[in-house]
Write a protein that holds these residues in place. Structure first.
Motif, short mmCIF file in Angstrom:
data_model
loop_
_atom_site.label_atom_id
_atom_site.label_comp_id
_atom_site.label_asym_id
_atom_site.label_seq_id
_atom_site.Cartn_x
_atom_site.Cartn_y
_atom_site.Cartn_z
N PHE A 184 -4.60 -17.58 -4.67
CA PHE A 184 -5.56 -16.48 -4.69
C PHE A 184 -4.98 -15.32 -5.51
N GLY A 185 -5.50 -15.17 -6.74
CA GLY A 185 -5.00 -14.10 -7.60
C GLY A 185 -3.52 -14.28 -7.91
N GLN A 186 -2.71 -13.26 -7.57
CA GLN A 186 -1.28 -13.32 -7.84
C GLN A 186 -0.51 -14.10 -6.77
N PHE A 209 -13.88 -19.96 0.58
CA PHE A 209 -14.12 -19.42 1.92
C PHE A 209 -12.84 -19.28 2.73
N HIS A 210 -11.92 -20.24 2.62
CA HIS A 210 -10.64 -20.13 3.33
C HIS A 210 -9.50 -19.79 2.38
N ALA A 211 -9.72 -20.06 1.10
CA ALA A 211 -8.70 -19.83 0.09
C ALA A 211 -9.30 -20.05 -1.29
N GLY A 212 -8.56 -19.65 -2.30
CA GLY A 212 -8.98 -19.93 -3.67
C GLY A 212 -9.78 -18.81 -4.32
N SER A 213 -9.34 -18.39 -5.51
CA SER A 213 -10.10 -17.46 -6.33
C SER A 213 -10.79 -18.25 -7.43
N PRO A 214 -11.92 -17.76 -7.95
CA PRO A 214 -12.65 -18.53 -8.97
C PRO A 214 -11.78 -18.98 -10.14
N ALA A 215 -10.94 -18.09 -10.67
CA ALA A 215 -10.11 -18.45 -11.81
C ALA A 215 -9.09 -19.53 -11.44
N GLY A 216 -8.50 -19.40 -10.26
CA GLY A 216 -7.53 -20.39 -9.82
C GLY A 216 -8.16 -21.74 -9.54
N ILE A 217 -9.34 -21.71 -8.93
CA ILE A 217 -10.05 -22.95 -8.65
C ILE A 217 -10.41 -23.66 -9.95
N LEU A 218 -10.88 -22.90 -10.93
CA LEU A 218 -11.24 -23.48 -12.22
C LEU A 218 -10.03 -24.11 -12.90
N GLU A 219 -8.89 -23.45 -12.81
CA GLU A 219 -7.66 -24.00 -13.39
C GLU A 219 -7.28 -25.33 -12.74
#
Length: 256
Positions: free
Chosen positions: A15-17, A39-49
């Protein structure tokens, strides 16, 4: 006939940094990735990566839906109304489908996370809410659930395909339930021991429980957690031992 088994792991949880696990390393060892939906973890940019990395490794992607609980990492029980839970599941699958499309892949199954996973295994009301959410999005998406738990039969009755799952690093009771994380010895850390247990699971159809009894467990997929200490070594040991015994690591869903 060559035996096959799916290895899955929970990914996309950074999540982010803040970083959780080593997705790039674990994706080289597993055949399916349960990707967080925010919902429990993950930011959009990280999920996409993570989705792009899964695509590059030829790993099947599933939606890791959860309770709306970022602070508790989705591990706290929540008494959510059925219509709200159904909407939450629809929302999460849809969000991951959009990111997956952008990454050049697609969502092929659904696996609930943490407290939601454990609750729906035996709570019929919440199980039906999750099942209704999957059916509303795509009735062709299989549901991954705890091997031997009532939710699998319930989902099948509603027309969903199901995948029975076992956990590589978790201890089991004689009745096939997982030993609570609150109890000592619930999580196993010896990579060789875990690998040998998974070989026994596949070849003998079960495991030795904490009560010392052989417990039948029929599983089509094995979860190898990617965020615990030594997770990469453990997943690597499991894969190496299974392949040495002629067991192929392959997703339960064939790639298009």
């Amino acid at each position: 006939m060559l035996k096959t088994i799916d290895l899955n792991s929970d990914l996309g949880e950074s999540f982010g940094q803040w970083t959780m696990g080593d997705d790039a390393a674990i994706l080289k060892l597993v055949s399916s990735a349960n990707v967080a939906c925010g919902f429990h973890a993950g930011s959009p940019a990280g999920i996409l990566e993570t989705l792009k990395a899964a695509k590059n490794q030829g790993v099947t992607v599933g939606a890791h839906v959860a309770y709306p609980d970022l602070v508790g990492f989705g591990r706290r029980n929540m008494d959510i109304a059925s219509d709200e839970l159904t909407a939450d599941v629809i929302y999460q699958i849809g969000a991951l489908q959009g990111l997956a499309r952008a990454a050049g892949t697609q969502v092929r199954y659904v696996k609930p996370h943490g407290a939601l996973y454990n609750t729906i295994a035996y709570n019929e009301r919440q199980a039906l809410a999750v099942i209704d959410g999957i059916l509303a999005v795509d009735p062709q998406l299989p549901l991954v659930g705890l091997a031997g738990s009532p939710v699998l039969a319930l989902a099948q009755q509603k027309g969903l395909k199901t995948i029975a799952e076992a956990f590589a690093d978790r201890a089991y009771h004689a009745d096939g339930t997982l030993v609570s994380r609150r109890e000592a010895g619930s999580v196993l850390h010896d990579a060789q021991q875990v690998a040998e247990r998974m070989l026994q699971l596949i070849t003998d159809g079960g495991l030795k429980s904490v009560e010392g009894k052989f417990t039948p467990i029929q599983a089509e997929s094995i979860c190898v957690h990617g965020d615990s200490p030594g997770a990469i070594a453990m997943a690597s040991q499991i894969r190496t031992l299974l392949e040495a015994q002629g067991i192929a690591i392959r997703s339960f869903i064939s790639q298009p």
